[in-house]
Design a protein around this motif. Structure first.
Motif, PDB file in Angstrom:
ATOM      1  N   ALA A   1       3.658  -3.884  10.634  1.00  0.00           N
ATOM      2  CA  ALA A   1       3.236  -5.089  11.348  1.00  0.00           C
ATOM      3  C   ALA A   1       3.448  -6.320  10.480  1.00  0.00           C
TER       4      ALA A   1
ATOM      5  N   SER B   1      -1.973  -1.780  15.684  1.00  0.00           N
ATOM      6  CA  SER B   1      -2.556  -2.498  14.540  1.00  0.00           C
ATOM      7  C   SER B   1      -2.479  -4.003  14.710  1.00  0.00           C
ATOM      8  N   ILE B   2      -1.442  -4.457  15.415  1.00  0.00           N
ATOM      9  CA  ILE B   2      -1.243  -5.899  15.520  1.00  0.00           C
ATOM     10  C   ILE B   2      -2.428  -6.571  16.204  1.00  0.00           C
TER      11      ILE B   2
ATOM     12  N   GLY C   1       5.674  -5.148  15.340  1.00  0.00           N
ATOM     13  CA  GLY C   1       5.429  -3.759  14.984  1.00  0.00           C
ATOM     14  C   GLY C   1       6.680  -2.914  15.112  1.00  0.00           C
TER      15      GLY C   1
ATOM     16  N   ALA D   1       1.960   1.731   9.104  1.00  0.00           N
ATOM     17  CA  ALA D   1       1.778   0.981  10.347  1.00  0.00           C
ATOM     18  C   ALA D   1       1.358  -0.455  10.055  1.00  0.00           C
TER      19      ALA D   1
ATOM     20  N   ALA E   1       1.817   0.713  14.693  1.00  0.00           N
ATOM     21  CA  ALA E   1       1.925  -0.685  14.269  1.00  0.00           C
ATOM     22  C   ALA E   1       1.627  -1.634  15.425  1.00  0.00           C
TER      23      ALA E   1
END
Ligand SMILES: Nc1ncnc2c1ncn2[C@@H]1O[C@H](COP(=O)(O)OP(=O)(O)O)[C@@H](O)[C@H]1O
Ligand SMILES: [Mg+2]
Lengths: 480, 259
Positions: free
Chosen positions: A414, A97-98, A431, A410, A94
């Motif tokens: 986020a 991913s942000i 996250g 994930a 996460a």
């Protein structure tokens, strides 16, 4: 350092000393003066749509209360540690991913990418580093080709750190150094970096929507993973100490407390010092009482967590099981580094700028393609880290590693944590907070012996709720 | 008359088959406001974006202080001291005023961290020296600002640096009466401070009030560059709509060629 080109020509424009007018005109521009004022400003911001991590923190508390009242094992010592180790791989994915979400993009391939990374690592350590033999020459050459292409891409876009990581990873592979766990772990990350530069190139340079690129690669990496380790097979990493320890062993209680003191000390000193210094320099800052209160709150909450984790949670009288799982400080370091990168560096500022208004960023002279490409590199590098942690948790790498719900969880984490799907808004900590929410659901339901059916339905609903909060708050900030 | 600080000679620009700028000449003088007028689609914004390095020109010359220059990107334009306040402002809503004003040119402290303190102070000084009183805090997100405040931030961003030439693309188009007044005063002050100012506007009263020169674009051709004191609103309107007025402007052939 002050740029010599930066002058204040505007001073002549008004024909007065800028210094003195500034003092008059913005004399009150120092931010909230005390807790009451900052609280009022904060509620104003929340009403205006800038909700931040508030819904997620509320979610953590509400879920904890619900699950605890349903089954008081939920807040038990052993479940607490268990729950943190469950949240860890999701949190890492996460956090990566942000960066992608800040760009208004999405990466659906990080789960299966983490499988490829972890498999490369696991094959290395279990087969004496001889990936050529382990993979078969054609597959081995294809892997090296990926690395070479990625080196080209990252060099073309002057992402030198990424280039360096891939080159070093490639050297470790070719020289069979991957038989040693540290090198193998590094290679997992390097393969992630290579995968990320490929994705970034297809999105930022070629211009294919990230949704499609990563959906395609989500499938492709699943195939690659099968190719690497074979249908239904699994590579055990339980005997590799360094990998196995991450999710399954703990810091000694003393080390836990020392790290706690150091971290809380540095955090308090930094935030309090900054507040005082900004006040003295008449810059906007947070009031000192708020900063102190927050530092205290953080110290207490984390202190309780460490205390609980340091209690003996062993089920038998023969073996003691206590301490903070190794993975916790790892997550903490990633969180701190990621936060500094986004909040304190030029690069982080550009990520926000490109995500907020690409055209404005371009006109400001920012290399938009380079920034867009780089976020995918970060996300997949974090997938490489998540691969290591996941392998530690599962005791190895099965052929379906990461192909189930990881990437969706994930991205969900986020968004639940408060990062916007529309780009430009979010923090790395989202996250971690979101991963706690996501991990709480199966953990809490599992204790009630409610099956996966409820787990999926409830997680889906929570995500939908978070996305609605995101969309509504976006509308509010746009109209306020 | 003073030497022009910025001069264009025979600039052409096409987007694929669309020939937007035809042999455009333009002169911008230090300490003076040059109004760039023309109907919608005449090519004003395109011309400015060429000077900003957003678009590259196909042919022609750009001279800065009499010397030929090639502007390949926003950074090179900025290095020369050319700043643009865009029609669509180009601000990031998710960043605050300070962050927007320094976007792409952030100041660093040691260790490579952003020097927020100095940037905040400089932003305040600039806004204060432009007599901006409508903005409460320089740490407000730009999303929370009104149209006039955004325009002010965009202009402050352009003069924060040691700029020599500032182009403003329709800076008052979306503003109310009082805010328009403030921005026009600001435009005049920029020129009085010695900057070369290019002002794109559709409002003839504004143009006649603040500018020293008027340059009229007609379908991508420079119809005429005339001193504001020697022209009138009706003549400028004629130049904008037909490309010629009396004995100045494009020849009939040239005007028709662009149709
Ligand atoms: N990026 C572009 N691609 C193709 N055509 C363009 C582009 N930008 C502008 N044009 C065309 O160039 C002409 C001039 O546009 P513009 O410079 O925006 O005019 P103005 O600002 O004077 O109203 C218009 O016909 C417009 O359609
Ligand atoms: Mg225009």
């Amino acid at each position: 350092m002050t740029d010599p080109k930066l002058t204040t020509p505007a001073a002549d424009v008004a024909g007065t000393s800028a210094q003195s007018t500034a003092a008059v005109d913005f004399a009150n521009d120092v931010g909230p003066r005390n807790i009451a004022e900052s609280f009022r400003l904060y509620t104003q911001r929340v009403r205006g749509g800038e909700v931040g991590a508030l819904p997620a923190v509320a979610g953590v508390i509400i879920l904890a209360i619900i699950f605890y009242s349903a089954n008081n094992l939920f807040l038990s010592k052993s479940n607490f540690a268990n729950f943190l180790t469950q949240a860890a791989p999701i949190a890492v994915l996460a956090m990566g991913s942000i960066f992608v979400l800040l760009m208004g993009e999405i990466d659906l391939s990080i789960g299966t990418a983490s499988g490829v990374c972890a498999a490369t690592m696991a094959l290395g350590v279990t087969r004496n580093g001889d990936l050529n033999a382990a993979l078969g020459t054609p597959t081995y050459l294809a892997l090296l080709l990926l690395l070479v292409v990625a080196i080209g891409i990252t060099a073309r876009y002057r992402l030198w750190i990424a280039t360096g990581v891939i080159v070093l990873g490639g050297i470790f592979i070719v020289t069979k150094l991957t038989q040693h766990a540290p090198a193998a772990i590094f290679v997992s990350i390097a393969v992630g970096v290579a995968i990320g530069s490929l994705i970034g190139f297809l999105v930022a340079h070629v211009g294919i929507p990230s949704f499609i690129v990563t959906l395609a690669l989500f499938l492709a990496w699943q195939g690659v993973l099968l190719k690497f380790i074979g249908q239904g097979a699994a590579i055990s990493t339980q005997r590799v100490d360094l990998i196995n320890k991450i999710e399954n062993e703990n810091l000694s209680p003393t080390t836990g407390w020392i790290l706690w003191v150091v971290a809380v000390g540095i955090y308090s000193a930094y935030t309090i010092g900054r507040s005082l210094q900004r006040r003295r320099a008449k810059l906007t800052g947070e009031p000192i009482d708020l900063v102190v209160l927050r530092a205290l709150l953080i110290a207490v909450v984390t202190g309780i967590a460490i205390y609980v984790l340091n209690e003996n949670r062993g089920r038998t009288v023969f073996a003691k099981l206590q301490g903070v799982p190794y993975v916790v400080p790892i997550i903490f370091i990633l969180l701190v580094v990621g936060t500094i990168v986004l909040a304190k560096t030029r690069y982080g500022r550009y990520v926000y700028a490109v995500g907020g208004n690409t055209e404005a960023a371009r006109r400001a002279g920012i290399d938009v393609k380079r920034i867009r490409l780089s976020v995918f590199v970060i996300a997949s590098a974090m997938a490489g880290v998540a691969g290591v942690i996941g392998a530690s948790r599962q005791g190895g790498v099965p052929s379906d590693f990461g192909s189930h719900t990881d990437q969706l969880y994930a991205v969900g984490a986020a968004v639940i944590g408060g990062t916007s799907l529309f780009g430009g808004r979010g923090k790395v900590r989202d996250g971690v907070i979101g991963a706690l929410v996501i991990a709480m659901i199966p953990n809490g339901l599992g204790l009630k012996n409610l099956g996966s059916s409820y787990e999926f339905m409830i997680t889906g609903l929570v995500l939908l709720l978070a996305a609605s909060v995101d969309a509504i708050s976006r509308r509010r900030t746009a109209t306020s | 008359m003073a030497e022009p600080i910025l001069e264009l000679r025979g600039v052409n620009k096409s987007f694929g088959p669309v020939h937007v700028l035809h042999d455009v000449d333009l002169h911008i003088y230090p300490g003076e406001v040059t109004a760039l007028v023309g109907d919608n689609g005449a090519g004003k914004s395109t011309l400015v974006k060429c000077l900003a390095g957003i678009y590259s020109i196909d042919s022609g010359e750009v001279l800065f202080e009499g010397k030929p220059v090639h502007i390949h990107g926003p950074a090179e334009a900025a290095a020369l001291g050319i700043e643009i306040v865009y029609q669509d402002l180009a601000l990031c809503d998710n960043l605050d005023i300070v962050q927007n004003m320094f976007l792409g040119r952030e100041l660093h402290s040691r260790f490579g961290a952003l020097d927020e303190g100095t940037m905040e102070r400089k932003a305040r000084e600039t806004l204060a020296s432009l007599s901006v009183r409508t903005v409460k805090s320089v740490r407000q997100l730009v999303a929370s600002l009104s149209g006039g405040q955004r325009q002010t931030v965009a202009i402050a961003k352009a003069v924060l640096w040691n700029s020599r030439v500032v182009f403003l693309d329709e800076p008052t188009a979306a503003l109310g009466v009082a805010q328009t007044r403030q921005v026009l005063d600001l435009v005049r002050r920029l020129a009085d401070a010695g900057l070369g100012v290019g002002l794109i506007s559709h409002n003839m009263n504004d143009v006649m009030e603040v500018s020293d020169h008027v340059a009229a674009l007609y379908l991508g051709r420079m119809a005429a560059e005339v001193p504001a004191s020697q022209t009138s609103v009706s003549q400028v309107v004629e130049l904008i709509t037909t490309g010629r007025s009396g004995d100045i402007g494009l020849s009939t052939a040239a005007a028709n060629a662009s149709m």
